[in-house]
Motif scaffolding. Structure first.
Motif, PDB file in Angstrom:
ATOM      1  N   MET A 121      63.483  62.569  16.905  1.00  0.00           N
ATOM      2  CA  MET A 121      64.787  62.424  16.263  1.00  0.00           C
ATOM      3  C   MET A 121      64.797  63.195  14.941  1.00  0.00           C
ATOM      4  O   MET A 121      63.891  63.059  14.129  1.00  0.00           O
ATOM      5  CB  MET A 121      65.102  60.948  16.026  1.00  0.00           C
ATOM      6  CG  MET A 121      66.536  60.678  15.606  1.00  0.00           C
ATOM      7  SD  MET A 121      66.910  58.894  15.535  1.00  0.00           S
ATOM      8  CE  MET A 121      66.852  58.447  17.269  1.00  0.00           C
ATOM      9  N   LYS A 143      64.849  53.071  19.553  1.00  0.00           N
ATOM     10  CA  LYS A 143      64.427  53.084  18.156  1.00  0.00           C
ATOM     11  C   LYS A 143      65.029  51.940  17.349  1.00  0.00           C
ATOM     12  O   LYS A 143      64.378  51.364  16.478  1.00  0.00           O
ATOM     13  CB  LYS A 143      64.823  54.421  17.530  1.00  0.00           C
ATOM     14  CG  LYS A 143      64.111  54.747  16.238  1.00  0.00           C
ATOM     15  CD  LYS A 143      64.406  56.168  15.825  1.00  0.00           C
ATOM     16  CE  LYS A 143      63.521  56.607  14.668  1.00  0.00           C
ATOM     17  NZ  LYS A 143      62.102  56.731  15.014  1.00  0.00           N
ATOM     18  N   TRP A 144      66.310  51.576  17.633  1.00  0.00           N
ATOM     19  CA  TRP A 144      67.020  50.684  16.721  1.00  0.00           C
ATOM     20  C   TRP A 144      67.568  49.399  17.326  1.00  0.00           C
ATOM     21  O   TRP A 144      67.985  48.512  16.586  1.00  0.00           O
ATOM     22  CB  TRP A 144      68.194  51.439  16.076  1.00  0.00           C
ATOM     23  CG  TRP A 144      67.758  52.545  15.180  1.00  0.00           C
ATOM     24  CD1 TRP A 144      66.800  52.499  14.214  1.00  0.00           C
ATOM     25  CD2 TRP A 144      68.271  53.880  15.157  1.00  0.00           C
ATOM     26  NE1 TRP A 144      66.682  53.706  13.593  1.00  0.00           N
ATOM     27  CE2 TRP A 144      67.574  54.580  14.142  1.00  0.00           C
ATOM     28  CE3 TRP A 144      69.266  54.545  15.887  1.00  0.00           C
ATOM     29  CZ2 TRP A 144      67.831  55.913  13.858  1.00  0.00           C
ATOM     30  CZ3 TRP A 144      69.523  55.869  15.595  1.00  0.00           C
ATOM     31  CH2 TRP A 144      68.808  56.534  14.595  1.00  0.00           C
ATOM     32  N   GLU A 191      67.428  61.347  11.143  1.00  0.00           N
ATOM     33  CA  GLU A 191      67.748  59.966  11.470  1.00  0.00           C
ATOM     34  C   GLU A 191      68.248  59.167  10.266  1.00  0.00           C
ATOM     35  O   GLU A 191      68.850  58.106  10.429  1.00  0.00           O
ATOM     36  CB  GLU A 191      66.531  59.258  12.064  1.00  0.00           C
ATOM     37  CG  GLU A 191      65.358  59.086  11.117  1.00  0.00           C
ATOM     38  CD  GLU A 191      64.205  58.344  11.777  1.00  0.00           C
ATOM     39  OE1 GLU A 191      64.262  57.097  11.846  1.00  0.00           O
ATOM     40  OE2 GLU A 191      63.270  59.012  12.247  1.00  0.00           O
ATOM     41  N   GLU A 192      68.080  59.692   9.066  1.00  0.00           N
ATOM     42  CA  GLU A 192      68.516  58.949   7.882  1.00  0.00           C
ATOM     43  C   GLU A 192      70.027  58.739   7.857  1.00  0.00           C
ATOM     44  O   GLU A 192      70.504  57.789   7.217  1.00  0.00           O
ATOM     45  CB  GLU A 192      68.056  59.650   6.601  1.00  0.00           C
ATOM     46  CG  GLU A 192      68.526  61.071   6.432  1.00  0.00           C
ATOM     47  CD  GLU A 192      67.556  62.084   7.010  1.00  0.00           C
ATOM     48  OE1 GLU A 192      67.681  63.268   6.647  1.00  0.00           O
ATOM     49  OE2 GLU A 192      66.693  61.695   7.824  1.00  0.00           O
ATOM     50  N   LEU A 224      70.986  64.460  14.765  1.00  0.00           N
ATOM     51  CA  LEU A 224      72.081  63.605  14.311  1.00  0.00           C
ATOM     52  C   LEU A 224      72.755  64.246  13.107  1.00  0.00           C
ATOM     53  O   LEU A 224      72.072  64.698  12.182  1.00  0.00           O
ATOM     54  CB  LEU A 224      71.567  62.211  13.927  1.00  0.00           C
ATOM     55  CG  LEU A 224      70.791  61.437  15.000  1.00  0.00           C
ATOM     56  CD1 LEU A 224      70.366  60.075  14.453  1.00  0.00           C
ATOM     57  CD2 LEU A 224      71.612  61.270  16.265  1.00  0.00           C
ATOM     58  N   ALA A 281      68.141  56.336  20.991  1.00  0.00           N
ATOM     59  CA  ALA A 281      68.631  55.565  19.842  1.00  0.00           C
ATOM     60  C   ALA A 281      68.398  54.076  20.064  1.00  0.00           C
ATOM     61  O   ALA A 281      68.000  53.350  19.139  1.00  0.00           O
ATOM     62  CB  ALA A 281      70.114  55.852  19.617  1.00  0.00           C
ATOM     63  N   ALA A 324      75.765  63.479  17.933  1.00  0.00           N
ATOM     64  CA  ALA A 324      74.406  63.564  18.465  1.00  0.00           C
ATOM     65  C   ALA A 324      74.288  64.738  19.441  1.00  0.00           C
ATOM     66  O   ALA A 324      75.207  65.007  20.213  1.00  0.00           O
ATOM     67  CB  ALA A 324      74.025  62.260  19.158  1.00  0.00           C
TER      68      ALA A 324
END
Length: 289
Positions: A79, A115-116, A82-83, A229, A112, A214
């Motif tokens: 990724m 990861k989240w 990603e921030e 992103l 995504a 994305a």
């Protein structure tokens, strides 16, 4: 057919990409309609065939990697930037992930979620139920992998997306997909009017969700993917038609960053179909606008 998909899902991604690239060129050679649309769409965006010919093979790769993305072990994905998502999550805002038909868009939401989802909730995606029983069975498994929640193109599905965004969760959409009649407006896309969904703009305007574009690009030789992103250049206009144009412009920008992986053969400028399944959703959107 499900057994065949499961067999493909166990193959290395590099082999799937090799098979897919061959099939992409075979399809391009055997289908005059597809070939004309591919070349015409690329030309509309200002590209000659020599500039985007690699997209022929990538279209085939997209088809052959689907079983692996839907049913198998997810391939490696890095990724980038990603921030932008972390800032939106930290602010308690919902996130509207938008991706055009570029690269491995199916992996965008899966990565995504991987990861989240555990810390920030499931990612909700919209789908149209398949008519074929075998495909419906595959999609039921694929679209509801851990961290992903699939909702149908109905009033209830739209309401669930709004609810998820207001909770600070994420939603994923393909805004360059031609919606059924009544769920879009004619808006410029690479200089030509295309029937464009209003749902993405409505969701953002109604919930205040952050919009993140994305783009999941394939690396060469089956070495995995890079998921980029990006934030919008400016907040959306409060006027719906203008907001739709701004989203189309954002899709154009991300396509131009990797035109060799865009699905130029997709019927982006086709007439919308009439679908009774979405009539209730149309009325709901109009009431909430």
């Amino acid at each position: 057919m499900l057994s065949f998909f499961r067999l493909l899902s166990a193959l290395p991604i590099g082999l799937l990409h090799l098979l897919g690239a061959v099939m992409g060129w075979v399809t391009f050679a055997l289908s005059p309609t597809y070939r004309r649309r591919f070349i015409a769409n690329a030309r509309q965006a200002g590209y000659g065939f020599g500039q985007v010919h690699a997209a022929v093979g990538h279209a085939g790769r997209m088809v052959f990697e689907m079983p692996r993305i839907w049913l198998g072990r997810l391939p490696p994905c890095t990724m980038v930037n990603e921030e932008v998502a972390l800032r939106a999550y930290a602010a308690g805002r919902g996130i509207l992930f938008l991706t055009p038909h570029i690269g491995c868009f199916e992996l965008s939401v899966q990565d995504a979620a991987r990861k989240w989802a555990a810390t920030h909730g499931e990612i909700t995606v919209l789908y149209r139920p398949a008519r074929q029983a075998w495909l419906a069975q595959i999609l039921e498994t694929a679209r509801n992998r851990p961290g992903v929640r699939a909702v149908p193109t109905t009033l209830a599905g739209v309401r669930q997306m709004i609810k998820s965004l207001r909770k600070g969760h994420a939603v994923g959409l393909l805004p360059d997909q031609v919606p059924p009649q009544g769920l879009g407006v004619w808006s410029p896309f690479f200089g030509r009017d295309a029937y464009t969904m209003t749902l993405a703009a409505r969701l953002a305007l109604q919930t205040g969700a952050a919009i993140i574009v994305a783009r999941c690009e394939r690396r060469s030789w089956g070495r995995g993917y890079n998921l980029f992103l990006e934030e919008l250049e400016a907040p959306l206009s409060p006027t719906l038609e203008v907001a739709v144009q701004e989203i189309n412009a954002a899709m154009e920008r991300t396509i131009r960053q990797c035109p060799e992986q865009y699905l130029w053969g997709y019927g982006r400028y086709k007439q919308p179909r009439v679908d009774p399944l979405v009539s209730a959703a149309t009325a709901s959107q109009q009431e909430q606008a």
